[in-house]
Write an enzyme that holds these catalytic residues in place. Structure first.
Site, PDB file in Angstrom:
ATOM      1  N   LYS A 173      26.832  15.312  57.342  1.00 50.97           N
ATOM      2  CA  LYS A 173      27.570  14.948  56.135  1.00 50.97           C
ATOM      3  C   LYS A 173      26.580  14.581  55.024  1.00 50.97           C
ATOM      4  O   LYS A 173      25.672  13.773  55.230  1.00 50.97           O
ATOM      5  CB  LYS A 173      28.486  13.758  56.463  1.00 50.97           C
ATOM      6  N   ASP A 184      34.596  33.787  46.042  1.00 47.23           N
ATOM      7  CA  ASP A 184      33.550  34.743  45.688  1.00 47.23           C
ATOM      8  C   ASP A 184      32.164  34.227  46.084  1.00 47.23           C
ATOM      9  O   ASP A 184      31.219  34.996  46.167  1.00 47.23           O
ATOM     10  CB  ASP A 184      33.569  35.000  44.176  1.00 47.23           C
ATOM     11  N   PRO A 220      30.851  38.734  50.280  1.00 47.47           N
ATOM     12  CA  PRO A 220      31.223  40.146  50.154  1.00 47.47           C
ATOM     13  C   PRO A 220      32.559  40.275  49.427  1.00 47.47           C
ATOM     14  O   PRO A 220      33.392  39.366  49.498  1.00 47.47           O
ATOM     15  CB  PRO A 220      31.353  40.614  51.605  1.00 47.47           C
ATOM     16  N   ASP A 221      32.742  41.380  48.725  1.00 48.52           N
ATOM     17  CA  ASP A 221      34.035  41.668  48.116  1.00 48.52           C
ATOM     18  C   ASP A 221      34.852  42.452  49.149  1.00 48.52           C
ATOM     19  O   ASP A 221      34.560  43.617  49.430  1.00 48.52           O
ATOM     20  CB  ASP A 221      33.834  42.481  46.825  1.00 48.52           C
ATOM     21  N   PHE A 231      45.511  42.181  44.198  1.00 53.40           N
ATOM     22  CA  PHE A 231      46.023  41.273  43.176  1.00 53.40           C
ATOM     23  C   PHE A 231      44.898  40.956  42.207  1.00 53.40           C
ATOM     24  O   PHE A 231      43.722  41.070  42.565  1.00 53.40           O
ATOM     25  CB  PHE A 231      46.512  39.963  43.808  1.00 53.40           C
ATOM     26  N   ASN A 252      40.364  26.983  46.998  1.00 57.20           N
ATOM     27  CA  ASN A 252      41.151  27.121  45.767  1.00 57.20           C
ATOM     28  C   ASN A 252      42.603  26.769  46.053  1.00 57.20           C
ATOM     29  O   ASN A 252      42.943  26.392  47.174  1.00 57.20           O
ATOM     30  CB  ASN A 252      41.016  28.537  45.203  1.00 57.20           C
ATOM     31  N   LYS A 275      37.621  48.487  42.869  1.00 59.94           N
ATOM     32  CA  LYS A 275      37.918  48.235  44.287  1.00 59.94           C
ATOM     33  C   LYS A 275      38.641  49.417  44.933  1.00 59.94           C
ATOM     34  O   LYS A 275      39.159  49.294  46.046  1.00 59.94           O
ATOM     35  CB  LYS A 275      38.728  46.941  44.416  1.00 59.94           C
ATOM     36  N   LYS A 316      39.407  45.915  37.961  1.00 58.90           N
ATOM     37  CA  LYS A 316      39.401  45.695  39.427  1.00 58.90           C
ATOM     38  C   LYS A 316      40.077  46.855  40.166  1.00 58.90           C
ATOM     39  O   LYS A 316      39.666  47.236  41.256  1.00 58.90           O
ATOM     40  CB  LYS A 316      40.107  44.378  39.763  1.00 58.90           C
TER      41      LYS A 316
END
Ligand code: PMT
Length: 370
Positions: free
Chosen positions: A259, A249, A276-277, A295, A180, A313, A309
């Protein structure tokens, strides 16, 4: 602001400027040689080293940088730097070739890792006639950095802080991955702010292009699973955990050993499995007295998702950022966040990530005291 300034010169520096100039400007004796018999004290370098609130080497030559990086103390200046417990600031100035030399860069790295504040040189016209990197940074900037060292809040001394930053990378094949747009800037700003406030900082970082702040312990990770493994080993001993990283995630169910080739016009399908979180896993093992901050990078229903969250969490605070807003979120130098705790929320205007970092730390410290 009045500063009592004592100037130390290497013998080489006296070829450029006469010590009398500095004596006239500062009203203090300019010190050059450790064995000058006119010294008031035989251990002048130690007495000055103790007296200093900050020691600045500006301009610092490649030679003096090399000496202090390797613990060589053979003149007044290098012995004083060696003996001081005050923060040290180094503002290099030299020819571009020298600045880019691998030995100089390695020495700078060594000093940074030891917590020496480096004010990197800028590009410009140099004394040797060349144009390039190596020009002493503007004096006002150097003075400002010295003031930061002198007046920095030291309200985090004795605290252990772990910060996560940057993206994870999940391999698809030997050359491709899912990731990301996290640049690491937000997390790095928090790590730097905590370090400057006196905390012992561990920075768990995904692959990013920015340099680690000075004086923090850098622990790299690539995948979300690696982040979880590293963080689980280290979390117990932390007082504060701030999770600004953007771990993926999902990861590929199977990583292709070779490849992946084109499918002759056919759509390509990947099966992804959930990672896993990390925050939720660490949250389950949180012990009393620890403050955990997460965050929430959201694109819609920002506050509702963030609150969810916070609870899920087991966090003490969540920093919600709407990453669709200009000047917020990924890869910019500013952010627009709302600090959410169980009892309330505070929406902050757009500010630099450095300033957001300070506000998060202020809040986290207040939570610790509750
Ligand atoms: O790095 P920058 O370019 O400066 O950008 C900053 C940022 C946008 C990355 C940062 O401000 C931010 O929002 N970080 C969190 C990104 C994220 O993963 O958000 P999330 O809402 O998906 O996750 C919520 C929390 O759980 C985060 O603390 C995250 O670190 C954590 N998480 C997420 C997924 C996962 N598998 N494990 C986790 O622990």
């Amino acid at each position: 602001l009045h500063a009592d300034v004592h100037v130390l010169m290497t013998e080489n520096a006296t070829n450029f400027i006469n010590p009398i100039t500095f004596e006239t400007l500062t009203g203090n004796k300019c010190l050059v040689d450790t064995f000058d018999r006119n010294f008031q004290y035989s251990v002048e370098h130690v007495s000055l080293a103790k007296k200093a609130d900050v020691v600045m080497l500006a301009p610092a030559s490649a030679n003096v940088i090399g000496k202090i990086a390797h613990g060589i103390a053979d003149d007044m200046l290098s012995t004083t730097v060696m003996a001081t417990r005050a923060p040290v600031l180094v503002a290099p100035a030299m020819n571009t070739g020298m600045w880019e030399n691998a030995a100089v860069q390695q020495n700078i790295k060594t000093l940074r890792a030891r917590g020496v504040e480096i004010v990197a040189p800028v590009s410009g016209h140099l004394a040797c006639g060349d144009n390039g990197a190596g020009k002493l940074e503007d004096v006002a900037v150097i003075a400002e950095r010295a003031c930061e060292l002198l007046f920095a809040k030291k309200d985090m001394e004795g605290l252990r802080v772990m910060v996560t930053a940057g993206p994870s990378r999940e391999a698809l094949d030997p050359v491709r991955y899912i990731s990301n747009r996290s640049s690491g800037k937000m997390g790095y700003a928090i790590a730097q702010a905590a370090q400057k406030r006196g905390a012992e900082v561990t920075l768990l970082s995904g692959p990013v292009a920015i340099e680690a702040p000075q004086g923090v312990k850098l622990v790299p990770f690539t995948t979300t699973q690696e982040l979880l493994d590293r963080a689980s080993e280290l979390a117990r001993e932390q007082d504060l955990l701030i999770q600004a990283a953007a771990p993926a995630d999902y990861r590929a169910k199977e990583v292709a050993p070779q490849k992946i080739k084109k499918q002759g016009g056919e759509p390509m399908t990947f099966t992804l499995v959930e990672n896993p979180d990390v925050a939720a896993t660490l949250g389950k093992a949180k012990r009393s007295g620890q403050v955990f901050v997460g965050f929430a990078a959201e694109t819609n229903d920002v506050l509702a998702h963030a609150r969810d969250k916070l609870a899920r969490k087991n966090l003490d605070m969540i920093v919600a950022n709407d990453v669709t807003r200009p000047g917020a979120g990924f890869d910019v130098d500013t952010n627009i966040v709302t600090l959410i705790t169980k009892d309330g929320q505070e929406a902050l205007p757009m500010m630099s990530k450095a300033e957001v970092a300070q506000r998060i730390l202020d809040r986290a410290l207040a939570l610790r005291r509750e």
